[in-house]
Enzyme design. Sequence first.
Site, PDB file in Angstrom:
ATOM      1  N   VAL A 187       0.836  -1.202   0.000  1.00  0.00           N
ATOM      2  CA  VAL A 187       0.000   0.000   0.000  1.00  0.00           C
ATOM      3  C   VAL A 187       0.870   1.251   0.000  1.00  0.00           C
ATOM      4  O   VAL A 187       0.618   2.200  -0.757  1.00  0.00           O
ATOM      5  CB  VAL A 187      -0.956   0.003   1.207  1.00  0.00           C
ATOM      6  CG1 VAL A 187      -1.778   1.295   1.235  1.00  0.00           C
ATOM      7  CG2 VAL A 187      -1.886  -1.203   1.163  1.00  0.00           C
ATOM      8  N   ASP A 206      11.179   2.336   6.084  1.00  0.00           N
ATOM      9  CA  ASP A 206      10.796   0.942   6.283  1.00  0.00           C
ATOM     10  C   ASP A 206      12.086   0.134   6.320  1.00  0.00           C
ATOM     11  O   ASP A 206      12.804   0.061   5.326  1.00  0.00           O
ATOM     12  CB  ASP A 206       9.905   0.454   5.141  1.00  0.00           C
ATOM     13  CG  ASP A 206       9.313  -0.923   5.402  1.00  0.00           C
ATOM     14  OD1 ASP A 206      10.018  -1.763   6.009  1.00  0.00           O
ATOM     15  OD2 ASP A 206       8.164  -1.170   5.007  1.00  0.00           O
ATOM     16  N   VAL A 265      -4.456   5.236   7.179  1.00  0.00           N
ATOM     17  CA  VAL A 265      -5.380   4.216   6.670  1.00  0.00           C
ATOM     18  C   VAL A 265      -4.841   2.824   6.987  1.00  0.00           C
ATOM     19  O   VAL A 265      -5.197   1.850   6.339  1.00  0.00           O
ATOM     20  CB  VAL A 265      -5.618   4.367   5.141  1.00  0.00           C
ATOM     21  CG1 VAL A 265      -6.325   5.660   4.820  1.00  0.00           C
ATOM     22  CG2 VAL A 265      -4.312   4.265   4.370  1.00  0.00           C
ATOM     23  N   ALA A 266      -3.963   2.739   8.003  1.00  0.00           N
ATOM     24  CA  ALA A 266      -3.314   1.468   8.345  1.00  0.00           C
ATOM     25  C   ALA A 266      -4.003   0.812   9.538  1.00  0.00           C
ATOM     26  O   ALA A 266      -4.962   0.049   9.382  1.00  0.00           O
ATOM     27  CB  ALA A 266      -1.832   1.707   8.624  1.00  0.00           C
ATOM     28  N   ARG A 267      -3.524   1.092  10.739  1.00  0.00           N
ATOM     29  CA  ARG A 267      -4.097   0.564  11.972  1.00  0.00           C
ATOM     30  C   ARG A 267      -4.169   1.690  12.998  1.00  0.00           C
ATOM     31  O   ARG A 267      -3.211   2.456  13.170  1.00  0.00           O
ATOM     32  CB  ARG A 267      -3.244  -0.592  12.528  1.00  0.00           C
ATOM     33  CG  ARG A 267      -3.339  -1.879  11.714  1.00  0.00           C
ATOM     34  CD  ARG A 267      -4.709  -2.518  11.853  1.00  0.00           C
ATOM     35  NE  ARG A 267      -4.820  -3.785  11.152  1.00  0.00           N
ATOM     36  CZ  ARG A 267      -5.271  -3.928   9.911  1.00  0.00           C
ATOM     37  NH1 ARG A 267      -5.629  -2.844   9.219  1.00  0.00           N
ATOM     38  NH2 ARG A 267      -5.366  -5.117   9.359  1.00  0.00           N
ATOM     39  N   ASP A 291      -8.847   6.958   8.927  1.00  0.00           N
ATOM     40  CA  ASP A 291      -9.807   5.938   8.525  1.00  0.00           C
ATOM     41  C   ASP A 291      -9.889   4.816   9.554  1.00  0.00           C
ATOM     42  O   ASP A 291     -10.783   3.979   9.477  1.00  0.00           O
ATOM     43  CB  ASP A 291      -9.408   5.366   7.152  1.00  0.00           C
ATOM     44  CG  ASP A 291     -10.431   4.380   6.608  1.00  0.00           C
ATOM     45  OD1 ASP A 291     -11.630   4.720   6.606  1.00  0.00           O
ATOM     46  OD2 ASP A 291     -10.027   3.270   6.196  1.00  0.00           O
ATOM     47  N   GLU A 296     -12.756   0.456  17.444  1.00  0.00           N
ATOM     48  CA  GLU A 296     -13.715   0.701  16.361  1.00  0.00           C
ATOM     49  C   GLU A 296     -15.056   0.034  16.670  1.00  0.00           C
ATOM     50  O   GLU A 296     -15.074  -1.152  17.017  1.00  0.00           O
ATOM     51  CB  GLU A 296     -13.149   0.197  15.034  1.00  0.00           C
ATOM     52  CG  GLU A 296     -11.910   0.973  14.597  1.00  0.00           C
ATOM     53  CD  GLU A 296     -11.390   0.537  13.229  1.00  0.00           C
ATOM     54  OE1 GLU A 296     -11.933  -0.425  12.644  1.00  0.00           O
ATOM     55  OE2 GLU A 296     -10.430   1.163  12.737  1.00  0.00           O
ATOM     56  N   HIS A 315     -13.402   3.312   8.499  1.00  0.00           N
ATOM     57  CA  HIS A 315     -12.617   2.165   8.030  1.00  0.00           C
ATOM     58  C   HIS A 315     -13.085   1.737   6.633  1.00  0.00           C
ATOM     59  O   HIS A 315     -13.499   0.595   6.412  1.00  0.00           O
ATOM     60  CB  HIS A 315     -12.718   0.997   9.002  1.00  0.00           C
ATOM     61  CG  HIS A 315     -11.527   0.081   8.943  1.00  0.00           C
ATOM     62  ND1 HIS A 315     -11.019  -0.565  10.043  1.00  0.00           N
ATOM     63  CD2 HIS A 315     -10.729  -0.297   7.913  1.00  0.00           C
ATOM     64  CE1 HIS A 315      -9.969  -1.299   9.691  1.00  0.00           C
ATOM     65  NE2 HIS A 315      -9.777  -1.149   8.394  1.00  0.00           N
ATOM     66  N   LEU A 316     -12.935   2.658   5.681  1.00  0.00           N
ATOM     67  CA  LEU A 316     -13.394   2.423   4.313  1.00  0.00           C
ATOM     68  C   LEU A 316     -12.261   2.085   3.350  1.00  0.00           C
ATOM     69  O   LEU A 316     -12.493   2.023   2.140  1.00  0.00           O
ATOM     70  CB  LEU A 316     -14.130   3.673   3.796  1.00  0.00           C
ATOM     71  CG  LEU A 316     -15.393   4.092   4.544  1.00  0.00           C
ATOM     72  CD1 LEU A 316     -15.979   5.352   3.914  1.00  0.00           C
ATOM     73  CD2 LEU A 316     -16.419   2.972   4.551  1.00  0.00           C
ATOM     74  N   GLY A 317     -11.052   1.860   3.865  1.00  0.00           N
ATOM     75  CA  GLY A 317      -9.896   1.668   2.992  1.00  0.00           C
ATOM     76  C   GLY A 317     -10.094   0.627   1.909  1.00  0.00           C
ATOM     77  O   GLY A 317      -9.668   0.808   0.767  1.00  0.00           O
TER      78      GLY A 317
END
Length: 579
Positions: A187, A206, A265-267, A291, A296, A315-317
């Site tokens: 991603v 990373d 948009v990860a965690r 997101d 949640e 959470h729409l990723g």
Amino acid sequence: MAAATSQSHLLRPSPGLRRASLPSPSRISFALRAVSKPTVLVAEKLGAAGLELLKEFANVDCAYNMTPEELCAKVALSDALIVRSGTKVNRSVFESSAGRLRVVGRAGVGIDNVDLAAATEHGCLVVNAPTANTVAAAEHGIALMAAMARNVAQADAALKAGKWQRNKYVGVSLVGKTLAILGFGKVGSEVARRAKGLGMHVVAHDPYASAARARAIGVELVSFEDAISAADFISLHMPLTPSTDKMLNDETFAKMKKGVRIVNVARGGVIDEEALVRALDSGIVAQAALDVFTVEPPAADSKLVLHENVTVTPHLGASTVEAQEGVAIEIAEAVVGALKGELSATAVNAPMVPAEVLSELAPYVELAEKLARLAVQLVAGGGGVKSVKVTYASGRSPDDLDTRVLRAMITKGLIEPISSVFVNLVNADFTAKQRGIRITEERVQIDGTAESPIEYIKVQIAQAGSKFPSAVSETGEITVAGRVKDGIPHLTEVGSFQVDVSLEGSIILCRQVDQPGMIGAVGSVLGEQNVNVSFMSVGRIAPRKHAVMAIGVDEEPTKETLTKIGEIPAIEEFVFLKL
């Protein structure tokens, strides 16, 4: 030393398991019942294309919104189960299956709702679908970034409330801004491609990212500190692991450029949400677009969700028509393949290993993983781990020593501390190759009894800096070695120094001037802070020169305790390593 053989393991079909012995063909036998068609229970809605694939091979039972009791009753009649994130597949589910359930498929990436330990104990393979929603998640990240920068959500809400506020919602441009991507996997790299197209300067952090792949996209790999300090925008794409839990906190926010904007948009757990609210209120963080959340759905009165400078989505990723169909096809193919006995690159737990093999190798399996965990924690810098050599010394012939389980545990120890990937015998080689890690093995035959399968294991990481320079051997590799004593793994070598400390709890390594009183000085500091010492060993090159002290501790020392150890005059360097 009589003989040595060497092998290189990059990407190859992952070996499976036989019931009788460790060597095996390229398929796993899951010992399905002799039925004409297996039954697949689909517990949550799945795309039509995935259902069609399943129906070509199996009887498909679609049963949605089941109670836990209904799920347990259904699963007893099923060979495979497919769920999304809303169904809890806990120990009682596996116990209710009475051994029939052979595969659980998670239609998506996360497997938090599946009890992996229980699955493995009951001989059930767990597979997921990690790739199909990559583009959807990347697009959503870009959408949130653009919406945040131009105040789209706030302006929309204001206009619908009858307010025309052009001057209030002046935004910022993306072109020419620096975007730091934290987590440069599938991603993250797709977000980078799209951000480059928007004219942004992209850097990434990373430790396991391929430098060549980053260069091909036009992305510069940098350290974590350099990434967060240079960024105008930060986009998060790392998994939630112990090392990334609340990675963005008060301390890291303080190092960022004032006015930074953050997209996640990860965690949710990778951000300390209370610290983010403080950073927003102080102006360190100008805006955030989220997101995902630690809990949640978040509370209705969440200060973060209600903050005027925060844009949120539920959470729409992965929520596109195309992604949902792709996930359905990917998980259906994985489940059907597993039911056929084929290996799966998306397996997240280990198949059952023959009891006689595990019985003999159990202490060496533990030793292999712990040595790798120690070694990877000694790596410094943003380059990560690329080249690893593992040496096994044994009185047995190299041909009689099957090291696949041990190599898998080395890979597990290297990768799992900083990743959400579950490494096992099935996916170890594939996972290492994905992260650009080249693992070579050397089997050294020594004089001695063949009764014990292995005399010692040595792990060496090449082409990497070290947080503890004394762990670097004379040939330039970060080096740790160990052996099993009375069934317990022991660390016996660090760099060029010989030590002897049990690999239980955690370890403090200290390089010191070899002089009287050092053991007492360090022991006193730990004792004053109520840190219990389980083992202590000192290895030196020559009297009154330099030595390395290895200390096993039962509790994790505080930062203040470690600082006091570092302040002891004869201590030249030290590092704390968690097992």
